[in-house]
Design an enzyme around this catalytic site. Structure first.
Site, PDB file in Angstrom:
ATOM      1  N   ASP A  35     -18.237  40.920  19.225  1.00 45.41           N
ATOM      2  CA  ASP A  35     -18.198  40.716  18.177  1.00 45.41           C
ATOM      3  C   ASP A  35     -16.095  41.424  17.811  1.00 45.41           C
ATOM      4  O   ASP A  35     -16.490  42.354  19.440  1.00 45.41           O
ATOM      5  CB  ASP A  35     -18.192  41.494  16.639  1.00 45.41           C
ATOM      6  CG  ASP A  35     -18.182  41.413  15.368  1.00 45.41           C
ATOM      7  OD1 ASP A  35     -17.104  40.433  15.274  1.00 45.41           O
ATOM      8  OD2 ASP A  35     -18.458  41.392  14.998  1.00 45.41           O
ATOM      9  N   ASP A  52     -11.901  38.845  21.309  1.00 44.08           N
ATOM     10  CA  ASP A  52     -11.669  37.820  20.414  1.00 44.08           C
ATOM     11  C   ASP A  52     -12.096  36.886  21.027  1.00 44.08           C
ATOM     12  O   ASP A  52     -11.450  36.100  21.385  1.00 44.08           O
ATOM     13  CB  ASP A  52      -9.973  38.125  20.712  1.00 44.08           C
ATOM     14  CG  ASP A  52      -9.367  36.441  19.701  1.00 44.08           C
ATOM     15  OD1 ASP A  52     -10.171  36.069  19.175  1.00 44.08           O
ATOM     16  OD2 ASP A  52      -8.049  36.814  19.031  1.00 44.08           O
ATOM     17  N   ASN A  78     -22.913  32.406  15.601  1.00 40.56           N
ATOM     18  CA  ASN A  78     -22.612  33.394  14.248  1.00 40.56           C
ATOM     19  C   ASN A  78     -21.557  33.502  13.992  1.00 40.56           C
ATOM     20  O   ASN A  78     -21.185  33.294  13.150  1.00 40.56           O
ATOM     21  CB  ASN A  78     -24.184  34.591  13.616  1.00 40.56           C
ATOM     22  CG  ASN A  78     -23.461  35.288  12.598  1.00 40.56           C
ATOM     23  OD1 ASN A  78     -24.370  34.807  11.660  1.00 40.56           O
ATOM     24  ND2 ASN A  78     -23.077  36.124  12.731  1.00 40.56           N
ATOM     25  N   TYR A 142     -12.736  24.745   7.515  1.00 44.00           N
ATOM     26  CA  TYR A 142     -14.553  25.664   7.565  1.00 44.00           C
ATOM     27  C   TYR A 142     -14.873  24.318   7.374  1.00 44.00           C
ATOM     28  O   TYR A 142     -16.304  24.394   8.480  1.00 44.00           O
ATOM     29  CB  TYR A 142     -14.616  26.700   6.887  1.00 44.00           C
ATOM     30  CG  TYR A 142     -15.605  26.832   6.625  1.00 44.00           C
ATOM     31  CD1 TYR A 142     -15.768  28.295   7.303  1.00 44.00           C
ATOM     32  CD2 TYR A 142     -16.506  26.490   5.436  1.00 44.00           C
ATOM     33  CE1 TYR A 142     -17.187  28.911   7.221  1.00 44.00           C
ATOM     34  CE2 TYR A 142     -17.381  27.750   5.565  1.00 44.00           C
ATOM     35  CZ  TYR A 142     -18.317  28.620   6.468  1.00 44.00           C
ATOM     36  OH  TYR A 142     -18.706  29.713   6.154  1.00 44.00           O
ATOM     37  N   LYS A 146     -17.582  23.619  11.034  1.00 40.68           N
ATOM     38  CA  LYS A 146     -19.445  23.726  10.502  1.00 40.68           C
ATOM     39  C   LYS A 146     -19.631  22.466  11.213  1.00 40.68           C
ATOM     40  O   LYS A 146     -21.110  22.171  11.333  1.00 40.68           O
ATOM     41  CB  LYS A 146     -19.386  24.270   9.347  1.00 40.68           C
ATOM     42  CG  LYS A 146     -18.891  26.088   9.791  1.00 40.68           C
ATOM     43  CD  LYS A 146     -19.530  26.701  10.244  1.00 40.68           C
ATOM     44  CE  LYS A 146     -19.777  28.679  10.549  1.00 40.68           C
ATOM     45  NZ  LYS A 146     -20.132  29.446  10.857  1.00 40.68           N
TER      46      LYS A 146
END
Length: 242
Positions: A35, A52, A78, A142, A146
């Site tokens: 993360d 990153d 995720n 987005y 996705k």
């Protein structure tokens, strides 16, 4: 000395990623989290790397670090970002950012862990998509990226099935994460409107999503691959194809 078997989760410091990590830890697994922020929580079997993931070189470097220490048996892509905006307001910078995070990082990490997933004979990949991939206003970049993760999921399931690797996607609907609560406070009119639109009449939780991910990660579920599970309380009813 043999490497420790582990599950790799991106974006595990908070929200849905944290819930996935915690359920894996509760099941007795070692978990590696990547993360951009260090988690504000800890566990004896949790190892976190800060990176990153929108930077290709940084992603390759952290993947190399992880693979030098752990035998990855399952990967959960995720980490994500919404970058809200309509087609009139979306920018190329927005698009570049979410492409890098959702598609570039996922592809690089999958490539990095493939030898380990193949070696274990029952590797698992779970990509976190979204109900918005079916269409949602102000989510143009987005939803596009996705949806790309869903396409990647289905193609990889076909390519990797003969290696014993399953590839599935979980697509959350309205989930009451901390980020959601910032723009939709509990008890507010807009939050109530969202709840009224959900068939089960409640918001989803990060644990709801994590339990679905755990199903796909289980070594016992090797006959399910290339699938998209909408964890949405029924908000996709009448929208998602059968």
């Amino acid at each position: 000395m043999s490497q420790t078997p582990a599950y790799l989760v991106t974006g595990g410091s908070a929200g849905i990623g944290q819930a996935i990590c915690q359920q894996l830890l509760q099941a007795g697994h070692t978990v590696v989290n990547i993360d951009y922020t260090v988690p504000g929580w800890s566990h004896a079997n949790l190892v976190s790397f800060q990176a990153d993931l929108t930077n290709a070189d940084a992603t390759r470097a952290v993947a190399q670090q992880v693979m030098a220490q752990y035998a990855i048996v399952g990967l959960v892509n995720n980490a994500g970002a919404t970058r809200p905006g309509t087609i009139d307001t979306a920018t190329l910078a927005d698009l570049d950012y979410v492409v890098a995070l959702h598609l570039q990082a996922s592809m690089l990490l999958i490539q990095a862990v493939l030898p380990s997933l193949r070696a274990c004979g029952q590797g698992r990949i779970v990509n976190i998509a979204t109900r918005a991939a079916l269409g949602k206003p102000e989510r143009v970049v987005y939803s596009a990226t996705k949806a790309g993760m869903i396409g990647m999921t289905r193609t990889l399931a076909m390519e990797l099935g003969s290696d014993g690797i399953t590839v599935n996607a979980v697509a959350p609907g309205p989930i009451a994460t901390e980020l959601f609560r910032k723009s939709n406070p509990e008890g507010s009119p807009q939050t109530q409107r969202i709840i009224n639109s959900i068939a089960v009449k409640r918001m989803g939780t990060a644990d709801d999503v994590a339990r679905s991910v755990m199903f796909f990660l289980s070594p016992d579920n090797g006959f399910v691959t290339g699938q998209v599970l909408y964890v949405c309380g029924g908000t996709t009813l009448g929208v998602a194809p059968i």
